[in-house]
Design an enzyme around this catalytic site. Sequence first.
Site, mmCIF file in Angstrom:
data_model
loop_
_atom_site.group_PDB
_atom_site.id
_atom_site.type_symbol
_atom_site.label_atom_id
_atom_site.label_comp_id
_atom_site.label_asym_id
_atom_site.label_seq_id
_atom_site.Cartn_x
_atom_site.Cartn_y
_atom_site.Cartn_z
ATOM 1 N N GLU A 111 -5.051 -15.231 -14.191
ATOM 2 C CA GLU A 111 -4.067 -15.063 -13.230
ATOM 3 C C GLU A 111 -3.584 -16.356 -12.511
ATOM 4 O OE1 GLU A 111 -6.028 -11.951 -10.418
ATOM 5 O OE2 GLU A 111 -7.764 -13.522 -10.531
ATOM 6 N N CYS A 119 -4.793 -6.133 -16.358
ATOM 7 C CA CYS A 119 -5.090 -4.989 -15.213
ATOM 8 C C CYS A 119 -4.222 -5.315 -13.895
ATOM 9 C CB CYS A 119 -6.528 -5.249 -14.925
ATOM 10 S SG CYS A 119 -7.066 -7.079 -14.290
ATOM 11 N N HIS A 128 0.856 -1.334 0.099
ATOM 12 C CA HIS A 128 0.025 -0.094 -0.022
ATOM 13 C C HIS A 128 0.591 1.369 0.092
ATOM 14 C CE1 HIS A 128 -3.870 -2.339 1.477
ATOM 15 N NE2 HIS A 128 -4.129 -1.586 0.273
ATOM 16 N N ASP A 186 -1.296 -11.542 -9.535
ATOM 17 C CA ASP A 186 -1.322 -12.860 -9.201
ATOM 18 C C ASP A 186 -0.665 -13.740 -10.064
ATOM 19 O OD1 ASP A 186 -2.855 -12.888 -6.808
ATOM 20 O OD2 ASP A 186 -4.571 -12.221 -7.796
HETATM 21 C C1 PEP Z 1 -3.970 -9.039 -10.474
HETATM 22 O O1 PEP Z 1 -4.030 -10.085 -9.781
HETATM 23 O O2 PEP Z 1 -3.319 -8.554 -11.123
HETATM 24 C C2 PEP Z 1 -5.225 -8.440 -10.277
HETATM 25 C C3 PEP Z 1 -5.402 -7.350 -11.144
HETATM 26 O O3 PEP Z 1 -6.080 -8.495 -9.122
HETATM 27 P P1 PEP Z 1 -5.774 -8.269 -7.735
HETATM 28 O O4 PEP Z 1 -4.616 -7.357 -7.713
HETATM 29 O O5 PEP Z 1 -6.896 -7.462 -7.357
HETATM 30 O O6 PEP Z 1 -5.675 -9.663 -7.078
HETATM 31 MG MG MG Z 2 -5.669 -11.017 -8.804
#
Ligand code: PEP
Ligand code: MG
Length: 836
Positions: free
Chosen positions: A685, A756, A449, A709
């Site tokens: 992921e 993402c 964070h 992930d």
């Molecule tokens: C990821 O795993 O890259 C993702 C976008 O999901 P989160 O970070 O919310 O697990």
């Molecule tokens: Mg994720």
Amino acid sequence: MLEFKVNCVQLAARASTKQEAIAQVAELLARNGFVEPAYAASMQAREAQADTYLGHGISIPHGLPGDRHQIQATGLAVLQLPEGVPWGEEKSRLVVGIAARGDEHLDILARLTGLLQQGALLERLATTTDANEIVAALNGTSVGSTSDKALILDDALRTVAVVAPAHGLHARPSTAIATLSRGFQAKIRLGYKGRLVDAKSMASLLSLGAPHGASVEILAQGPDAQAALDALRTLVETPEADEAPKNTVRHDWQPEAQSFSLAGVATSPGLAVARIRHIAAPVDVLTESVIAQGSSQQEAARFATALETSKSQLQELHRQVSTRTDAATAQIFLAHQELMEEAELRERTETLIRSGAAATAAWMQAVEELAASLGTSGNALTAGRVADVRDIGNRLLANLSGSMTVATLGESLEPVLLVTRDLTPSQTAALDPQRVAGFCTVEGGATSHVAVLARSLGIPAVTGADEAILSLPEGALVILDADAGRLHPNPSPSEVESALAAHQRLLKNLDQAWQERFEPTLTRDGHRIETVANITGLEGAEKVAESGGEGVGLLRSEFLFLGRDQAPSEEEQYEAYRAMLRALGGLPMVLRTLDIGGDKNAPYIKVPHEENPFLGVRGIRLCLRQPELLRPQLRAAYRASVEGPVRIMFPMVTSIGEFRAARALAEEVRQEVGVPPVPLGVMIEVPAAALLADVLAREADFFSIGTNDLTQYVLAMDRGNAQLAREAQGMHPAVLRMIALTVEAAHRHGKWVGVCGGLAGELSGAALLTGLGVDELSMALPDIARVKSHLRGLCHEDLKSLARRALECEDAEAVQALLSDPEKSNSNALARSPAL
Ligand code: PEP
Ligand code: MG
């Protein structure tokens, strides 16, 4: 190559407005199986944004890039309107509707441009009663649109040139070529893809549609033929003058050869030249104030005041942070407020004070006891809260002792470089970018964070640095190269000077990036990438457009579920999604269904104790086991879908069976709600999903790769483990190969792929992903303007070859080396590129 067919032509159509004509051509596209009927609205919306009149009675309506998912196959349809339809100031008689998933239609477009110069042929096409004439013209098989016999030169001298201008032979280079050619007596032709044109005609050159990197043939016949060939070849192979690589939003400072530096993890990009300011660790504050200063009542009163001060600070922080960043980050401070109010902590402190302890000592003992009990719980989720408990511990301690804290940094006159063992999220959020030029800590990693906060505040940061930073003298002038993750403790005067100059350039470029944030992301050679936002709620949705985002690529919907005693009802979720879609004003939103488990948990969602929560019942695994959680969410999403373009995506999918089960539930819910389908996507992921992407791509409408992930599962490195932060890199070739597999499989099945995860918001990551063929990049709001600007300075062709080379690298370090200096990595193709 795309072939245009006769059933895609509608002859003798009539329309009184261009909207009517667009509706008809959209219908023709749908009838031929190229688009969903809903694409008509997208074509109208695109036209409202920008007129698609091409010239000489031809218009080329098409949809918004964000609605590509409504395209089933690339194709064109032609509406012939012999009487014409008003199109702005002009009249259109051939309306060519375009549904383009990729670049396959470009040949036909080039031919259309060619037709613009052939008035007689155009007139015939606008009135013909034989659809085959239109088909022949667009497929390049009719007389007049192919190379004219008169253009063929016998016994000509020939050479081949590679088109250097980044946007190919567009108007400016074509004019230059035509002008130069006219200076020679020789007849000169340019050939590309089997077509020959007169090099002395700018319009003919344009109609070739030769892109950057294309090999064109030059032919010349006449007394000065050789001189003409030489001059033209040089011209075609010269980039345009203003195409010198522009400065990007990455700083360009280089340390001197002998410069000594301490290494850490690049956490928030940038460059800082400032004097060191150490912050006292809380433990030092504590040792100085263990003795009670007054009676138990006075100490209790001091504690009560500090508690109130801390709570109102947290309230204020929550307010400030939610205006500067996203709700997820701000939520940390709501959680901290709750912890501050924890009865166990308060009562334990008061008991210790009554038994004679100073307020400071009593409080920290209570904090440590709570932290220790959480740390030994054996549950990774609870253990993760230890950092939060210590964070609030330090805050209240600072308020009790009036000690040196981040909050008191404001007294410094010039920006400082903060050096400390660790920063908590709340300390980071309180940093004022005007006063803190950067920070460097021993603990921490790039995905914490703290990292998110530092990036959103624009404060350069290096974490996980060598312990030696703690012994650097207070006030020493240092350079923090946060892009490289290095602190230079003893810079030479000339290094300081060059770093200050580089910093000024960087600020100017960042400002420029912000000014240009609404421009689309087009690489120098015209390749388009969609740049969208990751959000967690309404506050984020309200900032998407203002930040330059073209939609939402990831709504982390679980944030609606966190920090509360019970799950939000269907109605509450519906209101929330609807409000977000309204705030987005027509921009698309990818709603990820509940991703609980791993490091995110809610007390009312029962997950049995797990040794490895990241390998346990999380994401879609949890939701399929507890459909009572997913069903109301899907109902809310479908109900809200009438408000704006929603796409639903499932997290942590590992098998086609899981996707089918989720899709079946979604379809059942959709029919109950009675709304049209929305695209259903899969998050990639886990390695199994990437390896089986071709299986998933047959049935899913789109993919979004979660690199956070994916990296942890491919490398088997916990994404929250600070000790592994330097190694857990998305740039690892193993991760990149998974991404390449996914993109290839998706495109083979005509599906689009977004990313993402955090890699999409990093400059080098975004560049590499673009080269790997990803269609959409989704990132934190503050990253959008920088990433857009960075990609605009690069060439897609170069990025593709860079990506090919990255896939061949042996480890992450080799990929990093390639990215930071492509030229040194022996590639001529990249010689023009700035560092990526
Ligand atoms: C990821 O795993 O890259 C993702 C976008 O999901 P989160 O970070 O919310 O697990
Ligand atoms: Mg994720």
